[in-house]
Design an enzyme around this catalytic site. Structure first.
Site, PDB file in Angstrom:
ATOM      1  N   SER A 149      41.187  49.875  39.082  1.00  0.00           N
ATOM      2  CA  SER A 149      41.903  48.608  39.199  1.00  0.00           C
ATOM      3  C   SER A 149      42.084  47.946  37.825  1.00  0.00           C
ATOM      4  CB  SER A 149      41.164  47.693  40.184  1.00  0.00           C
ATOM      5  OG  SER A 149      41.979  46.627  40.613  1.00  0.00           O
ATOM      6  N   ASP A 178      46.196  52.232  50.247  1.00  0.00           N
ATOM      7  CA  ASP A 178      46.000  51.341  49.100  1.00  0.00           C
ATOM      8  C   ASP A 178      46.917  50.131  49.203  1.00  0.00           C
ATOM      9  OD1 ASP A 178      45.294  50.441  46.453  1.00  0.00           O
ATOM     10  OD2 ASP A 178      44.953  52.534  45.914  1.00  0.00           O
ATOM     11  N   HIS A 181      42.017  50.584  48.570  1.00  0.00           N
ATOM     12  CA  HIS A 181      41.957  50.280  47.138  1.00  0.00           C
ATOM     13  C   HIS A 181      40.646  50.746  46.521  1.00  0.00           C
ATOM     14  CE1 HIS A 181      42.827  48.296  43.406  1.00  0.00           C
ATOM     15  NE2 HIS A 181      41.836  47.451  43.519  1.00  0.00           N
TER      16      HIS A 181
END
Length: 411
Positions: free
Chosen positions: A145, A326, A358
């Protein structure tokens, strides 16, 4: 910079570089004068270390910490044992259990470039300082991320220090402000207890696989409420989600509990309790690095300076991976691969992890572990072949990984 380290090997000072081969009498005299046992040992170590696999550094995402990867460290340690190298897990400055130093950006709000550069430098400079003091020549960065975004930012600034990049659901990639990335889903998505048992491996990201993810994102986007207008306002004003939780005082633990039990429902009961305690304590800690978010990303996680417009400068292998469910728009990954190819870098790859969102490394650790080992072993000159990466007791015993809590005090 100080660090709390857990490792089975002592920390060593970096080996000095070799001297130039003497071509004059004066240079020969200096070389003779400095010759000795230590110099011979250093030369031997340089020769041997040049054949070693570069260590890898695991870098967590926004507001998280190195503990989020607890399911992946055993496989990475086994890989390190096989390769005779190391794995480091690092808490970003101002996040996790690292020092919560003040975070300030001096640039004016309308000076977007300066805002982004200052915010990135807060993290990139501290990572480079850590690398230098650890005496590492090159690193493979595994980022998730925001950690993936900052890994690319580091590679752009220090390309000779990065062996390869493995980007797990990276933030800030696409340039499209209408992209389908939906960070609000972090508060509504649930874990899947069956995902850890999913035996399907990571697959190359075909157009149909990417469209499947994006269609799911479109459906979720259509259900968003007007509350997001308030979220957008608070985002632009520099508020962080963790600041909102801290402002609720004694309601905070319950709010975090509702999030952690829903999002990480695939964990065992004991793991879920430990994860809740971990998230609670790093969330309630003094705000610091978390305030970077509104400078780096616009509302809905659209990058103010998208990586897709910068990544073509990189020449090392780069791997993208997204979860099948995701909330990060994978189209940025495909666009980045195209940019890399057009710039002459044909070592970009992209994969989709089945039964994962995610937090793909937690949702389906088996598939992610296999992918990480595959990509860590990826060689530009070699063709990948299927390999059995089942850990052995002996390699697990000698596998090494280091957990680091970085305390960097600015002078």
């Amino acid at each position: 910079m100080s660090a709390a380290v857990a490792t089975n090997t002592p920390l060593l000072l970096p080996i000095p570089p070799a001297r130039d081969i003497p071509l004059t009498f004066t240079a020969s005299l200096k070389s003779w004068w400095h010759a000795g046992e230590k110099q011979g040992a250093d030369a031997e170590e340089r020769l041997l270390s040049s054949k070693r696999t570069a260590p890898c550094v695991v870098l967590h995402g926004y507001g998280a910490g190195l503990g989020f990867f607890f399911r992946n460290y055993p496989a990475l340690a086994t890989w390190a044992g096989h390769k005779g190298t190391d794995v480091y897990a690092l808490d970003w400055l101002g996040m996790g259990r690292s020092a919560r130093v003040p975070f300030h950006v001096k640039a004016k709000r309308d000076d977007v470039t300066s805002r982004v550069r200052e915010a990135e430098a807060f993290f990139v400079d501290s990572l480079e300082e850590w690398r230098d003091k650890m005496g590492l020549d090159k690193m493979t960065l595994i980022g998730h991320s925001l950690g993936a975004y900052l890994s690319v930012a580091y590679a752009l600034r220090y390309p000779t220090r990065v062996n390869k990049l493995i980007l797990l659901s990276p933030a800030g990639v696409t340039r499209d402000p209408n992209n389908l990335t939906m960070p609000s889903r972090e508060l509504t998505d649930t874990g899947d207890a069956a995902s850890s048992a999913d035996a399907r491996p990571a697959t190359s990201a075909s157009t149909s696989a990417v469209n499947h993810i994006r269609n799911e994102q479109r459906t979720a986007r259509s259900r968003e409420t007007r509350t997001m207008k308030l979220v957008t306002y608070l985002w632009e004003e520099g508020w962080s989600p963790f600041q909102l939780v801290r402002s609720t005082l004694f309601w905070g633990p319950m709010l975090i509990g509702k999030y952690s039990t829903r999002r990480f429902s695939s964990l065992t009961e004991d793991e879920a309790r430990d994860m809740h305690e971990y998230i609670l304590n790093i969330t309630l800690a003094k705000g610091s690095g978390e305030y970077c978010i509104s400078h780096i990303l616009a509302p809905f996680a659209h990058a103010r300076m998208p990586l897709v417009d910068r990544i073509s400068a990189l020449k090392m292998p780069i791997t993208f991976a997204y979860g099948e469910h995701d909330w990060m728009d994978p189209v940025g990954g495909l666009q980045s691969l195209q940019q890399l190819r057009e710039a002459g870098n044909h070592f970009g790859r992209m994969f989709v992890i089945p039964s994962a969102g995610h937090h793909l490394y937690l949702d389906n650790p088996r598939a992610v572990d296999d992918l990480l080992i595959q990509e860590l072993d990826f060689n530009r000159q070699a063709t990948l072949r299927p390999r059995n990466h089942a850990p052995s007791p002996l390699s697990s015993l000698f596998g090494r990984y280091t957990l680091l809590y970085v305390d960097i005090l600015y002078r």
